[in-house]
Scaffold this motif. Sequence first.
Motif, PDB file in Angstrom:
ATOM      1  N   PRO A  58       1.923 -55.472 104.954  1.00 49.62           N
ATOM      2  CA  PRO A  58       1.519 -56.811 105.393  1.00 49.62           C
ATOM      3  C   PRO A  58       0.408 -57.364 104.500  1.00 49.62           C
ATOM      4  CG  PRO A  58       1.701 -55.333 107.273  1.00 49.62           C
ATOM      5  CD  PRO A  58       1.834 -54.486 106.036  1.00 49.62           C
ATOM      6  N   GLU A  59       0.456 -58.666 104.243  1.00 50.96           N
ATOM      7  CA  GLU A  59      -0.468 -59.286 103.289  1.00 50.96           C
ATOM      8  C   GLU A  59      -1.941 -58.992 103.565  1.00 50.96           C
ATOM      9  OE1 GLU A  59      -1.419 -63.775 101.959  1.00 50.96           O
ATOM     10  OE2 GLU A  59       0.691 -63.178 101.825  1.00 50.96           O
ATOM     11  N   PRO A  60      -2.423 -59.100 104.813  1.00 49.80           N
ATOM     12  CA  PRO A  60      -3.843 -58.800 105.036  1.00 49.80           C
ATOM     13  C   PRO A  60      -4.204 -57.359 104.665  1.00 49.80           C
ATOM     14  CG  PRO A  60      -2.937 -59.957 106.930  1.00 49.80           C
ATOM     15  CD  PRO A  60      -1.788 -59.596 106.038  1.00 49.80           C
ATOM     16  N   LEU A  61      -3.318 -56.420 104.959  1.00 48.25           N
ATOM     17  CA  LEU A  61      -3.586 -55.026 104.618  1.00 48.25           C
ATOM     18  C   LEU A  61      -3.489 -54.793 103.115  1.00 48.25           C
ATOM     19  CD1 LEU A  61      -1.769 -53.140 107.506  1.00 48.25           C
ATOM     20  CD2 LEU A  61      -4.201 -53.609 107.244  1.00 48.25           C
ATOM     21  N   ALA A  62      -2.589 -55.515 102.453  1.00 50.84           N
ATOM     22  CA  ALA A  62      -2.456 -55.385 101.001  1.00 50.84           C
ATOM     23  C   ALA A  62      -3.739 -55.821 100.313  1.00 50.84           C
ATOM     24  CB  ALA A  62      -1.267 -56.208 100.497  1.00 50.84           C
ATOM     25  N   PHE A  63      -4.322 -56.917 100.777  1.00 52.55           N
ATOM     26  CA  PHE A  63      -5.562 -57.385 100.165  1.00 52.55           C
ATOM     27  C   PHE A  63      -6.735 -56.473 100.522  1.00 52.55           C
ATOM     28  CE2 PHE A  63      -3.125 -61.401  99.883  1.00 52.55           C
ATOM     29  CZ  PHE A  63      -3.160 -61.524  98.506  1.00 52.55           C
ATOM     30  N   LEU A  64      -6.730 -55.925 101.714  1.00 56.38           N
ATOM     31  CA  LEU A  64      -7.770 -54.970 102.096  1.00 56.38           C
ATOM     32  C   LEU A  64      -7.693 -53.723 101.215  1.00 56.38           C
ATOM     33  CD1 LEU A  64     -10.033 -54.268 104.177  1.00 56.38           C
ATOM     34  CD2 LEU A  64      -8.247 -53.198 105.535  1.00 56.38           C
ATOM     35  N   GLN A  65      -6.487 -53.191 101.047  1.00 58.66           N
ATOM     36  CA  GLN A  65      -6.292 -52.002 100.210  1.00 58.66           C
ATOM     37  C   GLN A  65      -6.648 -52.290  98.754  1.00 58.66           C
ATOM     38  OE1 GLN A  65      -5.699 -48.830 100.913  1.00 58.66           O
ATOM     39  NE2 GLN A  65      -5.828 -48.369  98.734  1.00 58.66           N
ATOM     40  N   THR A  66      -6.305 -53.477  98.291  1.00 59.56           N
ATOM     41  CA  THR A  66      -6.632 -53.853  96.915  1.00 59.56           C
ATOM     42  C   THR A  66      -8.138 -53.897  96.708  1.00 59.56           C
ATOM     43  OG1 THR A  66      -4.581 -55.094  96.689  1.00 59.56           O
ATOM     44  CG2 THR A  66      -6.351 -55.632  95.151  1.00 59.56           C
ATOM     45  N   GLY A  67      -8.846 -54.460  97.661  1.00 59.21           N
ATOM     46  CA  GLY A  67     -10.307 -54.501  97.566  1.00 59.21           C
ATOM     47  C   GLY A  67     -10.911 -53.115  97.585  1.00 59.21           C
TER      48      GLY A  67
ATOM     49  N   ALA B 150      -9.409 -50.283  96.656  1.00 51.91           N
ATOM     50  CA  ALA B 150      -9.082 -49.621  95.388  1.00 51.91           C
ATOM     51  C   ALA B 150      -9.951 -50.152  94.248  1.00 51.91           C
ATOM     52  CB  ALA B 150      -7.602 -49.812  95.064  1.00 51.91           C
ATOM     53  N   THR B 151     -10.207 -51.454  94.248  1.00 52.73           N
ATOM     54  CA  THR B 151     -11.064 -52.053  93.219  1.00 52.73           C
ATOM     55  C   THR B 151     -12.492 -51.522  93.331  1.00 52.73           C
ATOM     56  OG1 THR B 151      -9.697 -54.040  93.150  1.00 52.73           O
ATOM     57  CG2 THR B 151     -11.945 -54.240  92.295  1.00 52.73           C
ATOM     58  N   ASP B 152     -12.993 -51.411  94.554  1.00 53.71           N
ATOM     59  CA  ASP B 152     -14.341 -50.870  94.754  1.00 53.71           C
ATOM     60  C   ASP B 152     -14.437 -49.429  94.276  1.00 53.71           C
ATOM     61  OD1 ASP B 152     -15.263 -53.255  95.755  1.00 53.71           O
ATOM     62  OD2 ASP B 152     -15.178 -52.628  97.852  1.00 53.71           O
ATOM     63  N   ILE B 153     -13.405 -48.635  94.542  1.00 53.39           N
ATOM     64  CA  ILE B 153     -13.399 -47.246  94.067  1.00 53.39           C
ATOM     65  C   ILE B 153     -13.423 -47.220  92.541  1.00 53.39           C
ATOM     66  CG2 ILE B 153     -12.013 -45.132  93.884  1.00 53.39           C
ATOM     67  CD1 ILE B 153     -11.042 -45.744  96.774  1.00 53.39           C
ATOM     68  N   LYS B 154     -12.562 -48.040  91.928  1.00 54.44           N
ATOM     69  CA  LYS B 154     -12.496 -48.088  90.464  1.00 54.44           C
ATOM     70  C   LYS B 154     -13.842 -48.484  89.867  1.00 54.44           C
ATOM     71  CE  LYS B 154     -10.664 -51.472  87.943  1.00 54.44           C
ATOM     72  NZ  LYS B 154      -9.679 -52.396  87.386  1.00 54.44           N
ATOM     73  N   ASN B 155     -14.551 -49.380  90.535  1.00 52.95           N
ATOM     74  CA  ASN B 155     -15.843 -49.862  90.043  1.00 52.95           C
ATOM     75  C   ASN B 155     -17.010 -49.017  90.532  1.00 52.95           C
ATOM     76  OD1 ASN B 155     -14.634 -51.958  88.623  1.00 52.95           O
ATOM     77  ND2 ASN B 155     -14.702 -53.314  90.387  1.00 52.95           N
ATOM     78  N   ASN B 156     -16.710 -47.835  91.065  1.00 54.45           N
ATOM     79  CA  ASN B 156     -17.711 -46.851  91.474  1.00 54.45           C
ATOM     80  C   ASN B 156     -18.630 -47.336  92.604  1.00 54.45           C
ATOM     81  OD1 ASN B 156     -18.586 -44.204  91.205  1.00 54.45           O
ATOM     82  ND2 ASN B 156     -20.239 -44.754  89.828  1.00 54.45           N
TER      83      ASN B 156
END
Length: 104
Positions: A64-73, A75-81
């Motif tokens: 679902p779109e809201p969960l996709a954007f939550l997961q993307t955020g 994952a981005t936070d993890i990548k950016n330490n």
Amino acid sequence: MGEAAAIMLIQNGHENRSYEITGSKLNAYTDVAQAPFELTGRSSSYTDVEATAFAQQLIEGGVPEPLAFLQTGFATDIKNNQFGIFSEDLETLIGIKPASLNNT
């Protein structure tokens, strides 16, 4: 982590304390991609995907779109330490060094 939780519940002295439960070292996505190769000899790699493309892939995969954007955020936070916290609390609680990505 389960053992640490049990210790905190059954032993005295953990009241009103907080712990940072982490692994034995910080790992980047590239480290996670390298671990299977080191264990099996089979190659793997990490491909950095743009956040909007990642979200779209999740949505196309049925997330679902809201969960996709939550997961993307996330994952981005993890990548950016953003979650780059290291602590020896887990080792102190359980009395041994936590397993690493490369433990067999």
